[in-house]
Design a protein around this motif. Structure first.
Motif, PDB file in Angstrom:
ATOM      1  N   LEU A 236      -9.071  11.002  35.900  1.00 19.33           N
ATOM      2  CA  LEU A 236      -8.995   9.554  35.737  1.00 19.33           C
ATOM      3  C   LEU A 236      -8.618   8.879  37.048  1.00 19.33           C
ATOM      4  O   LEU A 236      -8.995   7.729  37.305  1.00 19.33           O
ATOM      5  CB  LEU A 236      -7.981   9.202  34.654  1.00 19.33           C
ATOM      6  N   VAL A 237      -7.846   9.586  37.892  1.00 19.71           N
ATOM      7  CA  VAL A 237      -7.483   9.093  39.226  1.00 19.71           C
ATOM      8  C   VAL A 237      -7.783  10.206  40.227  1.00 19.71           C
ATOM      9  O   VAL A 237      -7.374  11.352  40.032  1.00 19.71           O
ATOM     10  CB  VAL A 237      -5.993   8.692  39.306  1.00 19.71           C
ATOM     11  N   GLN A 238      -8.488   9.859  41.296  1.00 16.88           N
ATOM     12  CA  GLN A 238      -8.865  10.862  42.301  1.00 16.88           C
ATOM     13  C   GLN A 238      -7.685  11.193  43.221  1.00 16.88           C
ATOM     14  O   GLN A 238      -6.787  10.371  43.443  1.00 16.88           O
ATOM     15  CB  GLN A 238     -10.023  10.340  43.158  1.00 16.88           C
ATOM     16  N   GLU A 239      -7.708  12.423  43.746  1.00 10.75           N
ATOM     17  CA  GLU A 239      -6.736  12.814  44.773  1.00 10.75           C
ATOM     18  C   GLU A 239      -6.952  11.964  46.016  1.00 10.75           C
ATOM     19  O   GLU A 239      -8.096  11.713  46.418  1.00 10.75           O
ATOM     20  CB  GLU A 239      -6.939  14.294  45.106  1.00 10.75           C
ATOM     21  N   GLN A 240      -5.870  11.501  46.631  1.00 10.80           N
ATOM     22  CA  GLN A 240      -5.977  10.633  47.804  1.00 10.80           C
ATOM     23  C   GLN A 240      -6.358  11.439  49.055  1.00 10.80           C
ATOM     24  O   GLN A 240      -6.062  12.631  49.164  1.00 10.80           O
ATOM     25  CB  GLN A 240      -4.669   9.888  48.040  1.00 10.80           C
ATOM     26  N   PRO A 241      -7.056  10.793  50.005  1.00  9.22           N
ATOM     27  CA  PRO A 241      -7.467  11.483  51.236  1.00  9.22           C
ATOM     28  C   PRO A 241      -6.274  11.961  52.051  1.00  9.22           C
ATOM     29  O   PRO A 241      -5.156  11.444  51.921  1.00  9.22           O
ATOM     30  CB  PRO A 241      -8.246  10.388  52.001  1.00  9.22           C
ATOM     31  N   HIS A 242      -6.535  12.933  52.918  1.00 13.48           N
ATOM     32  CA  HIS A 242      -5.514  13.472  53.818  1.00 13.48           C
ATOM     33  C   HIS A 242      -5.875  13.100  55.256  1.00 13.48           C
ATOM     34  O   HIS A 242      -6.931  13.502  55.755  1.00 13.48           O
ATOM     35  CB  HIS A 242      -5.419  14.990  53.682  1.00 13.48           C
ATOM     36  N   ILE A 243      -5.003  12.327  55.894  1.00  8.90           N
ATOM     37  CA  ILE A 243      -5.156  12.031  57.313  1.00  8.90           C
ATOM     38  C   ILE A 243      -4.457  13.149  58.072  1.00  8.90           C
ATOM     39  O   ILE A 243      -3.245  13.307  57.966  1.00  8.90           O
ATOM     40  CB  ILE A 243      -4.558  10.654  57.670  1.00  8.90           C
ATOM     41  N   LEU A 244      -5.214  13.932  58.799  1.00  9.21           N
ATOM     42  CA  LEU A 244      -4.671  15.136  59.413  1.00  9.21           C
ATOM     43  C   LEU A 244      -3.833  14.818  60.642  1.00  9.21           C
ATOM     44  O   LEU A 244      -4.158  13.919  61.427  1.00  9.21           O
ATOM     45  CB  LEU A 244      -5.795  16.093  59.802  1.00  9.21           C
ATOM     46  N   GLY A 245      -2.747  15.577  60.802  1.00  9.19           N
ATOM     47  CA  GLY A 245      -1.904  15.411  61.989  1.00  9.19           C
ATOM     48  C   GLY A 245      -2.520  16.023  63.225  1.00  9.19           C
ATOM     49  O   GLY A 245      -2.208  15.623  64.351  1.00  9.19           O
ATOM     50  N   LYS A 246      -3.409  17.004  63.020  1.00 13.09           N
ATOM     51  CA  LYS A 246      -4.099  17.651  64.137  1.00 13.09           C
ATOM     52  C   LYS A 246      -5.593  17.525  63.912  1.00 13.09           C
ATOM     53  O   LYS A 246      -6.112  17.916  62.860  1.00 13.09           O
ATOM     54  CB  LYS A 246      -3.698  19.127  64.238  1.00 13.09           C
ATOM     55  N   ASN A 247      -6.297  16.989  64.902  1.00  8.07           N
ATOM     56  CA  ASN A 247      -7.725  16.762  64.743  1.00  8.07           C
ATOM     57  C   ASN A 247      -8.511  18.065  64.680  1.00  8.07           C
ATOM     58  O   ASN A 247      -8.135  19.070  65.285  1.00  8.07           O
ATOM     59  CB  ASN A 247      -8.260  15.904  65.899  1.00  8.07           C
ATOM     60  N   GLU A 248      -9.617  18.009  63.932  1.00  5.80           N
ATOM     61  CA  GLU A 248     -10.520  19.146  63.832  1.00  5.80           C
ATOM     62  C   GLU A 248     -11.787  18.868  64.639  1.00  5.80           C
ATOM     63  O   GLU A 248     -12.236  17.714  64.704  1.00  5.80           O
ATOM     64  CB  GLU A 248     -10.892  19.403  62.368  1.00  5.80           C
TER      65      GLU A 248
END
Length: 283
Positions: A236-248
């Protein structure tokens, strides 16, 4: 006439230090920082709207559903650009995983598939708009700075994404449109990068990396009347995005053709018999 005494060693030492310090200060002022060292992400936000996936049964031919929107927005401070360089700053997105299954009771299932991603040949595929490679889009999704410029510039760069597909009530390889659709399951993962690219040298700077996922599970009772067949089970509610601390790093396939829309195929996988390609790739 009285002659002034020569400077002692201590005085000479301080004079040398002073000149050296002035030289260092002058060199710092004269040598500007590189674009790589000067561009700054002032703020980045990302979210998926809290509303659940909506279901549309207004058509007797297809079921439609609309997922909530994924959104990303960044404010970027761009330094003065020396010379005739051109930099584009914007969002690049790739699909890392896709499961998209439409089950038709005991007949089988249809599935949208990305063959190279499914088979593990590649780890990601471009989710560009198909025109402005490698960018996700070319309106709010990018900005371009053409040098030379003398002042800092601030830009807001934003994008959004969601799913709004149509799924046939009847088996897609049948001439009959008798409702047999019994469930829809979808699970897709994406990586989204905020990137700066030098248009002449192709130098690429990854400024921010976001990972996000969209899932849904819809149960369908084809025996019920149109408008009352489908129910959203989860989420019913989606998991929120993850802003990464280390870039890929960005995989090569995320930067070039084909994009996911052109590479996907629609397969029919019956309970008995061989799979059939219903819709081939576009490239």
């Amino acid at each position: 006439m009285r002659l002034s005494s020569p400077p002692d060693l201590r005085t000479l030492w301080w004079i040398v230090l002073l000149f050296n310090a002035m030289g260092c200060i002058q060199s710092i002022r004269c040598k500007p920082k590189s674009f790589r060292d000067s561009i700054i992400v002032l703020e980045v936000n990302s979210s998926i709207d809290p509303n659940p996936t909506s279901i549309d049964e207004s058509s007797g031919v297809v079921l439609r559903y609309r997922t909530p929107h994924f959104r990303a927005c960044a404010r970027v401070l761009v330094p003065p650009v020396a010379g005739k360089e051109t930099w584009t700053i914007g969002w690049i997105q790739a699909c890392n995983h896709m499961e998209f299954y439409n089950t038709y009771g005991d007949k089988g299932m249809s599935s949208w598939e990305l063959p190279d991603l499914r088979d593990g040949t590649i780890q990601a595929i471009s989710d560009s708009d198909g025109v402005n490679y490698p960018w996700y889009g070319n309106t709010t999704e990018t900005c371009t700075v053409i040098g030379p410029t003398k002042k800092d510039s601030k830009f807001t760069i934003s994008m959004n994404d969601n799913f709004y597909p149509s799924v046939t009530w009847g088996v897609p390889v049948s001439d009959s449109n008798v409702p047999q659709l019994s469930s829809i399951r979808r699970d897709q993962s994406f990586t989204t990068w905020l990137v700066a690219i030098n248009q002449a040298s192709s130098e690429t700077l990854v400024l921010q990396t976001i990972r996000w996922r969209m899932r849904l599970n819809i149960q369908v009772d084809p025996e019920k009347p149109l408008g009352h067949r489908a129910v959203l089970n989860e989420p019913l509610v989606q998991e929120q995005p993850h802003i990464l601390g280390k870039n890929e790093p960005i995989p090569t396939n995320a930067m070039v053709k084909p994009n996911a829309n052109d590479a996907q195929v629609l397969m029919w996988r019956p309970k008995n018999g061989d799979p059939v390609m219903v819709i081939p790739p576009k490239f």
